[in-house]
Motif scaffolding. Structure first.
Motif, PDB file in Angstrom:
ATOM      1  N   LEU A 167      53.109  13.417  43.951  1.00 25.27           N
ATOM      2  CA  LEU A 167      54.388  12.706  43.951  1.00 25.27           C
ATOM      3  C   LEU A 167      55.404  13.333  42.998  1.00 25.27           C
ATOM      4  O   LEU A 167      56.540  12.864  42.901  1.00 25.27           O
ATOM      5  CB  LEU A 167      54.174  11.234  43.591  1.00 25.27           C
ATOM      6  N   CYS A 168      55.008  14.362  42.287  1.00 18.74           N
ATOM      7  CA  CYS A 168      55.965  15.066  41.426  1.00 18.74           C
ATOM      8  C   CYS A 168      57.005  15.724  42.333  1.00 18.74           C
ATOM      9  O   CYS A 168      56.647  16.524  43.196  1.00 18.74           O
ATOM     10  CB  CYS A 168      55.229  16.111  40.586  1.00 18.74           C
ATOM     11  N   PRO A 169      58.285  15.372  42.177  1.00 14.90           N
ATOM     12  CA  PRO A 169      59.286  15.831  43.153  1.00 14.90           C
ATOM     13  C   PRO A 169      59.451  17.343  43.180  1.00 14.90           C
ATOM     14  O   PRO A 169      59.877  17.890  44.196  1.00 14.90           O
ATOM     15  CB  PRO A 169      60.577  15.140  42.704  1.00 14.90           C
ATOM     16  N   THR A 170      59.117  18.021  42.081  1.00 14.17           N
ATOM     17  CA  THR A 170      59.270  19.479  42.088  1.00 14.17           C
ATOM     18  C   THR A 170      57.926  20.190  42.182  1.00 14.17           C
ATOM     19  O   THR A 170      57.870  21.419  42.088  1.00 14.17           O
ATOM     20  CB  THR A 170      60.009  19.948  40.814  1.00 14.17           C
ATOM     21  N   GLN A 171      56.852  19.422  42.345  1.00 17.29           N
ATOM     22  CA  GLN A 171      55.508  20.019  42.507  1.00 17.29           C
ATOM     23  C   GLN A 171      55.189  20.983  41.361  1.00 17.29           C
ATOM     24  O   GLN A 171      54.661  22.074  41.583  1.00 17.29           O
ATOM     25  CB  GLN A 171      55.426  20.758  43.851  1.00 17.29           C
ATOM     26  N   CYS A 172      55.518  20.547  40.150  1.00 24.04           N
ATOM     27  CA  CYS A 172      55.347  21.470  39.026  1.00 24.04           C
ATOM     28  C   CYS A 172      54.123  21.121  38.177  1.00 24.04           C
ATOM     29  O   CYS A 172      53.966  21.609  37.063  1.00 24.04           O
ATOM     30  CB  CYS A 172      56.615  21.512  38.180  1.00 24.04           C
ATOM     31  N   MET A 173      53.224  20.253  38.708  1.00 18.37           N
ATOM     32  CA  MET A 173      52.040  19.881  37.936  1.00 18.37           C
ATOM     33  C   MET A 173      50.788  20.324  38.680  1.00 18.37           C
ATOM     34  O   MET A 173      50.746  20.318  39.905  1.00 18.37           O
ATOM     35  CB  MET A 173      51.970  18.354  37.782  1.00 18.37           C
ATOM     36  N   ARG A 174      49.749  20.672  37.896  1.00 19.79           N
ATOM     37  CA  ARG A 174      48.462  20.938  38.543  1.00 19.79           C
ATOM     38  C   ARG A 174      47.328  20.705  37.550  1.00 19.79           C
ATOM     39  O   ARG A 174      47.547  20.672  36.331  1.00 19.79           O
ATOM     40  CB  ARG A 174      48.404  22.358  39.089  1.00 19.79           C
ATOM     41  N   GLU A 213      48.252  20.742  33.654  1.00 17.02           N
ATOM     42  CA  GLU A 213      49.289  21.719  33.311  1.00 17.02           C
ATOM     43  C   GLU A 213      50.614  21.317  33.950  1.00 17.02           C
ATOM     44  O   GLU A 213      50.649  20.863  35.090  1.00 17.02           O
ATOM     45  CB  GLU A 213      48.907  23.109  33.829  1.00 17.02           C
ATOM     46  N   ILE A 214      51.701  21.490  33.182  1.00 19.39           N
ATOM     47  CA  ILE A 214      53.035  21.198  33.709  1.00 19.39           C
ATOM     48  C   ILE A 214      53.906  22.431  33.519  1.00 19.39           C
ATOM     49  O   ILE A 214      53.961  22.998  32.418  1.00 19.39           O
ATOM     50  CB  ILE A 214      53.684  20.002  32.983  1.00 19.39           C
ATOM     51  N   ASN A 215      54.545  22.860  34.586  1.00 22.33           N
ATOM     52  CA  ASN A 215      55.512  23.948  34.471  1.00 22.33           C
ATOM     53  C   ASN A 215      56.855  23.302  34.126  1.00 22.33           C
ATOM     54  O   ASN A 215      57.645  22.932  35.000  1.00 22.33           O
ATOM     55  CB  ASN A 215      55.569  24.720  35.793  1.00 22.33           C
ATOM     56  N   ASP A 268      59.015  20.528  26.105  1.00 23.91           N
ATOM     57  CA  ASP A 268      57.981  20.196  27.084  1.00 23.91           C
ATOM     58  C   ASP A 268      57.510  18.749  26.971  1.00 23.91           C
ATOM     59  O   ASP A 268      57.462  18.189  25.863  1.00 23.91           O
ATOM     60  CB  ASP A 268      56.775  21.129  26.891  1.00 23.91           C
ATOM     61  N   ILE A 269      57.105  18.187  28.096  1.00 21.09           N
ATOM     62  CA  ILE A 269      56.465  16.866  28.088  1.00 21.09           C
ATOM     63  C   ILE A 269      55.244  16.946  27.178  1.00 21.09           C
ATOM     64  O   ILE A 269      54.483  17.913  27.233  1.00 21.09           O
ATOM     65  CB  ILE A 269      56.034  16.469  29.519  1.00 21.09           C
ATOM     66  N   GLN A 270      55.067  15.961  26.303  1.00 19.59           N
ATOM     67  CA  GLN A 270      53.898  15.973  25.406  1.00 19.59           C
ATOM     68  C   GLN A 270      52.674  15.474  26.179  1.00 19.59           C
ATOM     69  O   GLN A 270      52.710  14.367  26.731  1.00 19.59           O
ATOM     70  CB  GLN A 270      54.147  15.064  24.209  1.00 19.59           C
ATOM     71  N   GLU A 300      60.409  23.757  35.639  1.00 19.31           N
ATOM     72  CA  GLU A 300      60.724  23.189  36.955  1.00 19.31           C
ATOM     73  C   GLU A 300      60.841  21.667  36.931  1.00 19.31           C
ATOM     74  O   GLU A 300      61.243  21.055  37.915  1.00 19.31           O
ATOM     75  CB  GLU A 300      59.628  23.578  37.971  1.00 19.31           C
ATOM     76  N   CYS A 301      60.425  21.042  35.834  1.00 15.51           N
ATOM     77  CA  CYS A 301      60.415  19.572  35.754  1.00 15.51           C
ATOM     78  C   CYS A 301      61.853  19.050  35.740  1.00 15.51           C
ATOM     79  O   CYS A 301      62.680  19.533  34.969  1.00 15.51           O
ATOM     80  CB  CYS A 301      59.673  19.155  34.479  1.00 15.51           C
ATOM     81  N   THR A 302      62.147  18.049  36.566  1.00 17.98           N
ATOM     82  CA  THR A 302      63.502  17.468  36.584  1.00 17.98           C
ATOM     83  C   THR A 302      63.607  16.213  35.712  1.00 17.98           C
ATOM     84  O   THR A 302      64.593  15.498  35.782  1.00 17.98           O
ATOM     85  CB  THR A 302      63.939  17.072  38.005  1.00 17.98           C
ATOM     86  N   ARG A 303      62.605  15.945  34.907  1.00 16.81           N
ATOM     87  CA  ARG A 303      62.613  14.770  34.020  1.00 16.81           C
ATOM     88  C   ARG A 303      62.753  13.472  34.835  1.00 16.81           C
ATOM     89  O   ARG A 303      63.502  12.561  34.457  1.00 16.81           O
ATOM     90  CB  ARG A 303      63.766  14.840  33.004  1.00 16.81           C
ATOM     91  N   CYS A 304      62.020  13.376  35.932  1.00 16.94           N
ATOM     92  CA  CYS A 304      62.151  12.182  36.779  1.00 16.94           C
ATOM     93  C   CYS A 304      61.413  10.987  36.198  1.00 16.94           C
ATOM     94  O   CYS A 304      61.622   9.859  36.626  1.00 16.94           O
ATOM     95  CB  CYS A 304      61.646  12.471  38.187  1.00 16.94           C
ATOM     96  N   MET A 305      60.507  11.210  35.250  1.00 12.71           N
ATOM     97  CA  MET A 305      59.721  10.169  34.567  1.00 12.71           C
ATOM     98  C   MET A 305      58.521   9.665  35.360  1.00 12.71           C
ATOM     99  O   MET A 305      57.740   8.847  34.851  1.00 12.71           O
ATOM    100  CB  MET A 305      60.579   8.945  34.148  1.00 12.71           C
ATOM    101  N   HIS A 306      58.326  10.111  36.599  1.00 16.96           N
ATOM    102  CA  HIS A 306      57.237   9.526  37.393  1.00 16.96           C
ATOM    103  C   HIS A 306      55.878   9.646  36.692  1.00 16.96           C
ATOM    104  O   HIS A 306      55.161   8.654  36.518  1.00 16.96           O
ATOM    105  CB  HIS A 306      57.159  10.155  38.786  1.00 16.96           C
ATOM    106  N   CYS A 307      55.518  10.876  36.299  1.00 16.84           N
ATOM    107  CA  CYS A 307      54.181  11.074  35.724  1.00 16.84           C
ATOM    108  C   CYS A 307      54.022  10.288  34.418  1.00 16.84           C
ATOM    109  O   CYS A 307      52.950   9.758  34.125  1.00 16.84           O
ATOM    110  CB  CYS A 307      53.915  12.567  35.515  1.00 16.84           C
ATOM    111  N   ILE A 308      55.103  10.204  33.647  1.00 14.50           N
ATOM    112  CA  ILE A 308      55.057   9.480  32.365  1.00 14.50           C
ATOM    113  C   ILE A 308      54.902   7.979  32.619  1.00 14.50           C
ATOM    114  O   ILE A 308      54.124   7.294  31.958  1.00 14.50           O
ATOM    115  CB  ILE A 308      56.323   9.791  31.531  1.00 14.50           C
TER     116      ILE A 308
HETATM  117  S1  SF4 Z   1      58.692  14.106  34.961  1.00 13.61           S
HETATM  118 FE1  SF4 Z   1      58.778  14.157  37.214  1.00 13.61          FE
HETATM  119  S2  SF4 Z   1      59.391  16.264  37.681  1.00 13.61           S
HETATM  120 FE2  SF4 Z   1      58.653  16.261  35.572  1.00 13.61          FE
HETATM  121  S3  SF4 Z   1      56.463  16.783  35.706  1.00 13.61           S
HETATM  122 FE3  SF4 Z   1      56.583  14.539  35.706  1.00 13.61          FE
HETATM  123  S4  SF4 Z   1      56.631  13.967  37.881  1.00 13.61           S
HETATM  124 FE4  SF4 Z   1      57.128  16.154  37.790  1.00 13.61          FE
END
Ligand code: SF4
Ligand code: HEM
Ligand code: HEM
Ligand code: SF4
Length: 299
Positions: free
Chosen positions: A221-228, A235-237, A181-183, A240-248
């Motif tokens: 802007l999360c491409p999979t809408q997996c954050m709330r 919270e991050i599901n 999981d994303i830390q 469903e995260c595609t590791r796009c790096m946007h949120c990080i």
């Molecule tokens: S890395 Fe991308 S897909 Fe994963 S939670 Fe962050 S914004 Fe969403």
């Protein structure tokens, strides 16, 4: 002048690293009758000492035009413009005095290249510099003596930001990732919401974009809408995260790649003239990158 393409030119024992170019009108333009390109294998992540850079520039003033391209889209340091007679003496001094080698060209393994990796970047999920160096040494024969029907490229990025654009520019692209999981540091998330930290490390601070809005700038802007947001908690599901790096990228003090790190392998990026650029296809979603046996351990 009008340029003539191709012609085999090189140094003894090597079949690549030098790209032959000649003018079609050598009588009118004798200064560029030959204008060969020399590719030098760049070090991992392009770390040089100024001493080494000066020595390379001096050598190129001595044996070539003095014009350089730092760096070519291949990754190499590209020295533009010399004549056939100068190639052997240049190569001798380059390898013996400067301890520097030619890179790839033509139908061989091209000079592998990598991002800054763990040397500078906290997001790197494996040691890009070590694998780039190790595979460069392992495949010396393939780099210098073309044996393939077409060129082949490895490129290494430490995370999905893919700073070397390996997904578009290499036959085998190695991109760092994680499978847990994303830390999340919830206090860090609050720091961004309250405006204590600048989003994107301050990269957009040159203009007033108004107060940071986590819904608009991250969640939506999360491409999979997996954050709330659940109350004050992010919270991050992760399934469903595609590791796009946007949120990080937006909240580096709050979010980090997971701890179970490795790489994704992709193959087949190419840029055919008629069809346009094509991205690579993912073939291995996750592989541990193990340095212990020169990266050859199969997991
Ligand atoms: S890395 Fe991308 S897909 Fe994963 S939670 Fe962050 S914004 Fe969403
Ligand atoms: C106004 C003049 C020029 C412009 C705007 C220009 C622009 C560019 C650009 C954008 C690239 C790609 C760079 C990269 O990604 O590596 C490139 C590559 C290259 N250019 Fe130029 N260029 C110019 C003049 C020249 C001249 C005069 C020469 C040679 C005499 C030259 C030889 C090359 C070569 C050999 C490459 C490929 C390098 C590699 O292997 O990646 N260019 N040029
Ligand atoms: C009509 C003109 C030209 C066309 C259509 C053309 C097209 C191409 C193509 C398709 C490639 C391979 C790109 C790749 O897959 O990496 C290439 C490589 C290259 N071209 Fe050209 N080119 C032209 C003129 C020139 C000229 C005039 C020069 C220099 C004077 C030049 C220098 C180079 C160099 C240095 C490379 C890299 C070779 C290598 O990677 O081994 N090209 N060109
Ligand atoms: S690709 Fe990722 S790890 Fe490599 S320099 Fe870019 S952001 Fe850092």
């Amino acid at each position: 002048t009008h340029w003539k393409h191709g012609g085999i030119v090189g140094v003894f024992g090597y079949g690549g690293g030098i790209v032959g170019r000649y003018s079609d009108m050598p009588d009118r333009f004798p200064g560029v009758a030959h204008f060969h390109t020399v590719r030098l294998n760049q070090p991992s992540s392009k770390f040089y000492s100024t001493e080494k850079l000066r020595a390379i520039c001096d050598l190129w003033e001595k044996y070539g035009s003095g014009m350089t391209n730092m760096h070519g889209s291949t990754g190499d340091m590209v020295l533009l413009g010399t004549t056939t007679e100068h190639l052997e003496p240049l190569f001798y001094e380059l390898t013996h005095d400067l301890k520097q080698d030619l890179g790839g060209s033509g139908s061989n393994l091209r000079t592998p290249s990598c991002c800054l990796g763990k040397a500078r970047c906290e997001w790197s999920c494996y040691d890009t510099q070590a694998i780039c160096h190790s595979l460069t040494m392992h495949y010396q024969d393939e780099i210098h003596r073309p044996a393939f029907p077409y060129k082949f490229k490895f490129k290494f990025s430490g995370c999905p930001n893919d700073c070397v654009a390996s997904i578009a520019r290499s036959a085998l692209s190695v991109i760092g990732t994680w499978r847990d999981d994303i830390q999340i540091n919830q206090a860090g998330v609050q720091g961004y919401i309250k405006g204590e930290y600048k989003s994107n490390g301050g990269a957009h601070a040159d203009r007033d974009w108004g107060a940071f809005d986590i819904d608009k700038e991250v969640l939506a802007l999360c491409p999979t809408q997996c954050m709330r947001m659940k109350g004050d908690e992010l919270e991050i599901n992760d399934a469903e995260c595609t590791r796009c790096m946007h949120c990080i990228n937006v909240m580096p003090r709050a979010l980090k790649p997971g701890k179970d790190q490795g790489a994704t392998l992709l193959v087949g990026a190419k840029a055919p003239i008629l069809d346009g650029a094509q991205f690579a296809t993912m073939i291995v979603p996750f592989i541990k990158v193990d340095q212990s046996d020169d990266f050859q351990v199969d997991h």
